[in-house]
Design an enzyme around this catalytic site. Structure first.
Site, PDB file in Angstrom:
ATOM      1  N   HIS A  18      -8.006  -5.479   0.571  1.00 32.43           N
ATOM      2  CA  HIS A  18      -6.733  -4.806   0.846  1.00 32.43           C
ATOM      3  C   HIS A  18      -6.135  -5.380   2.130  1.00 32.43           C
ATOM      4  O   HIS A  18      -6.828  -5.543   3.130  1.00 32.43           O
ATOM      5  CB  HIS A  18      -7.005  -3.309   1.020  1.00 32.43           C
ATOM      6  CG  HIS A  18      -5.810  -2.433   0.960  1.00 32.43           C
ATOM      7  ND1 HIS A  18      -5.033  -2.289  -0.168  1.00 32.43           N
ATOM      8  CD2 HIS A  18      -5.254  -1.599   1.898  1.00 32.43           C
ATOM      9  CE1 HIS A  18      -4.065  -1.421   0.072  1.00 32.43           C
ATOM     10  NE2 HIS A  18      -4.169  -0.998   1.326  1.00 32.43           N
TER      11      HIS A  18
ATOM     12  N   SER B 162       0.829  -1.201   0.000  1.00 28.62           N
ATOM     13  CA  SER B 162       0.000   0.000   0.000  1.00 28.62           C
ATOM     14  C   SER B 162       0.870   1.261   0.000  1.00 28.62           C
ATOM     15  O   SER B 162       1.596   1.501  -0.963  1.00 28.62           O
ATOM     16  CB  SER B 162      -0.964  -0.042   1.189  1.00 28.62           C
ATOM     17  OG  SER B 162      -1.991   0.915   1.054  1.00 28.62           O
TER      18      SER B 162
ATOM     19  N   GLU C  33      -9.801  -4.918  -3.352  1.00 30.28           N
ATOM     20  CA  GLU C  33      -9.043  -4.028  -2.475  1.00 30.28           C
ATOM     21  C   GLU C  33      -9.965  -3.214  -1.573  1.00 30.28           C
ATOM     22  O   GLU C  33      -9.746  -3.088  -0.369  1.00 30.28           O
ATOM     23  CB  GLU C  33      -8.188  -3.062  -3.312  1.00 30.28           C
ATOM     24  CG  GLU C  33      -7.109  -3.714  -4.152  1.00 30.28           C
ATOM     25  CD  GLU C  33      -5.821  -3.952  -3.387  1.00 30.28           C
ATOM     26  OE1 GLU C  33      -5.784  -3.699  -2.165  1.00 30.28           O
ATOM     27  OE2 GLU C  33      -4.849  -4.413  -4.022  1.00 30.28           O
TER      28      GLU C  33
END
Length: 495
Positions: A416, A195, A320
């Site tokens: 995510h 990320s 995600e």
């Protein structure tokens, strides 16, 4: 570890270029915690570029994990879990795990955590590198760096842009210099990030910052679809931040005296005031185009082959956005009009057809899920694959993946952060995380062996293929992607 000077019981001393450190051995791995890579950013060094640590001569106790950077609660705690960690501005440190058989030439694996440039820390228990170091034989290092306003808010006359990125680069310089003392090969350093950490690596690659610091890169869920602000565009945010603290513009001394708790309260205040479109997760504090470290949109440079010198693995997860959207009452209530507006902004005249196509792929095709698929594609999946294609076109090496293993937690899917437990070996900390807590343990451990094993093979050789692992072809002209799931196999995605 050629530079080991003494070993008493389970405590081990290694002499690094800056001074001796004492770690503790558990099983086949010795851990060194809170190893400073820069002077503490406190007092007059708050909001300043990092400087190397002062050398020391007495052995430094590096047995206990250090604090994580000052921060507010994570918006992803609902899927990743809560971690009760101490916080301190004195956070520019490393956690290092060294296999017992590390010798001259051991690969070094450096991890930059995510958290939207606002949360996280390399010393958090979930990023413990013991299992990864033991299984892979690599030296594993995690990095803590400044976050939020302390790390990513340019303030005229006080704070330069991108202090957190400066911290990461200082850490990588320190690791390269210290690697031989740990038995590591400074020419075989892989930097991996998830990320915000992955986006930071993309900035390093795009701006020529990594050539002398690492050889390979792994980007997990890099939000390459972010629009970076120019430094001047952050001036209003900085002024609102100072106003919330009752500090006059340019008054560095006053800002340096503000307690950390007040800094965080002001950060929360200005973040809440930022108006966002439904489903927009872009953080208020981001790296900025400053003409120094960051000279422009990283996608333009990456598309032109700026990273072709570096072996790259890049990937995203299938859903995600589910990590951000789950248990979010405001998003649960959105209707088709919000979805239509989002697609209109993304596709213009072709929006209606794209909405129909998106709904045909999703079951059930509820508005939050369709919106999540759009943002996943635009923020993560598509620009990630465009980067892999650019690497291929310019003669670089690229392997791509998508993590499709689905959480048993309702509404989470392949969200995510879902790939993080499988990188770090699915230890007890991760097995208790809400997104994997009720899953079959054997399934998690087996997939962790395949995923972390593939990435470790890549870190060591530039090739993720090794006996006992699924065949993972290069991205290439065929645009091959490795899909990690209960059945792991490669194919070229359609659409």
């Amino acid at each position: 570890m050629d530079q080991i000077n003494a070993e008493l019981g389970k405590e081990t001393m290694v002499v690094l270029p800056c001074g001796p450190v004492i770690g503790r051995r558990r099983g086949g791995v010795t851990a060194f915690h809170r190893v400073p890579y820069a002077m503490a950013p406190i007092g007059p060094r708050r909001f300043a570029v990092p400087v190397p640590p002062a050398p020391w001569s007495a052995p430094r106790d590096c047995i206990r994990p250090g604090p994580m950077p000052p921060q507010l609660p994570s918006r992803l705690a609902k899927v990743m879990g809560e971690y009760d960690c101490a916080q301190d501005e004195d956070c520019l440190h490393l956690d290092i795990w060294v296999p017992a058989d590390a010798g001259k030439g051991t690969p070094v694996f450096v991890f930059l955590h995510g958290g939207a440039f606002m949360t996280g820390g390399g010393s958090m228990p979930c990023y413990d590198g013991h299992a990864l170091a033991e299984a892979s034989g690599m030296i594993v290092v995690t990095v803590s760096y400044r976050l939020g306003a302390l790390g990513f808010l340019p303030i005229a006359g006080i704070a330069p842009a991108n202090l957190g990125l400066h911290d990461q680069l200082a850490a990588l310089r320190f690791i390269r210099e210290a690697a031989p003392a740990l038995g590591g090969d400074p020419e075989t350093i892989t930097v991996a990030g998830q990320s915000a950490g992955a986006y930071s690596i993309a900035l390093m690659l795009a701006n020529g910052l990594g050539r002398d610091l690492f050889r390979r890169a792994i980007l997990m869920s890099a939000p390459l679809g972010l629009d970076l602000p120019h430094e001047g565009q952050t001036a209003d945010l900085a002024e609102r931040y100072l106003a919330a603290l009752d500090v006059a513009s340019g008054d560095r001394d006053a800002l340096n005296r503000v307690p950390v708790a007040a800094l965080l309260r002001a950060q929360a205040e200005v973040a809440r005031a930022d108006a966002r479109q439904p489903g927009d997760i872009a953080p208020p504090f981001l790296p900025a185009i400053d003409g120094d470290l960051v000279t422009g949109d990283p996608n333009a440079a990456l598309g032109a082959g700026a990273a072709a010198w570096c072996d790259v693995v890049i990937g995203s997860t299938r859903e995600e956005m589910a990590a951000f959207y789950v248990d979010n009452p405001a998003l649960a209530a959105i209707g088709d009009d919000v979805v239509a507006g989002a697609f209109q902004r993304a596709y213009g005249a072709g929006a209606a057809g794209q909405v129909e196509k998106a709904r045909a792929r999703r079951a059930p095709a509820l508005p939050p899920a369709v919106l999540g698929d759009l943002v996943t594609d635009r923020l993560f999946a598509r620009p990630n694959l465009d980067f892999a294609a650019a690497q291929t076109a310019h003669g670089g090496a690229a392997h791509a993946y998508r993590f499709d293993w689905q959480s048993p937690m309702p509404g989470v899917g392949a969200c995510h952060c879902i790939d993080l437990p499988f990188l770090f070996g699915a230890g007890e900390i991760w097995l208790d995380a809400p997104m994997v807590a009720s899953a079959d343990r054997r399934e998690i451990l087996d997939l962790a062996r395949l995923f972390s094993g593939s990435l470790a093979a890549f870190a060591a050789t530039g090739d993720p293929n090794r006996a006992g692992l699924p065949v993972w072809p290069a991205f290439g002209q065929a645009r091959m992607v490795q899909f990690f799931d209960r059945l792991t196999e490669a194919s070229s995605p359609v659409g």
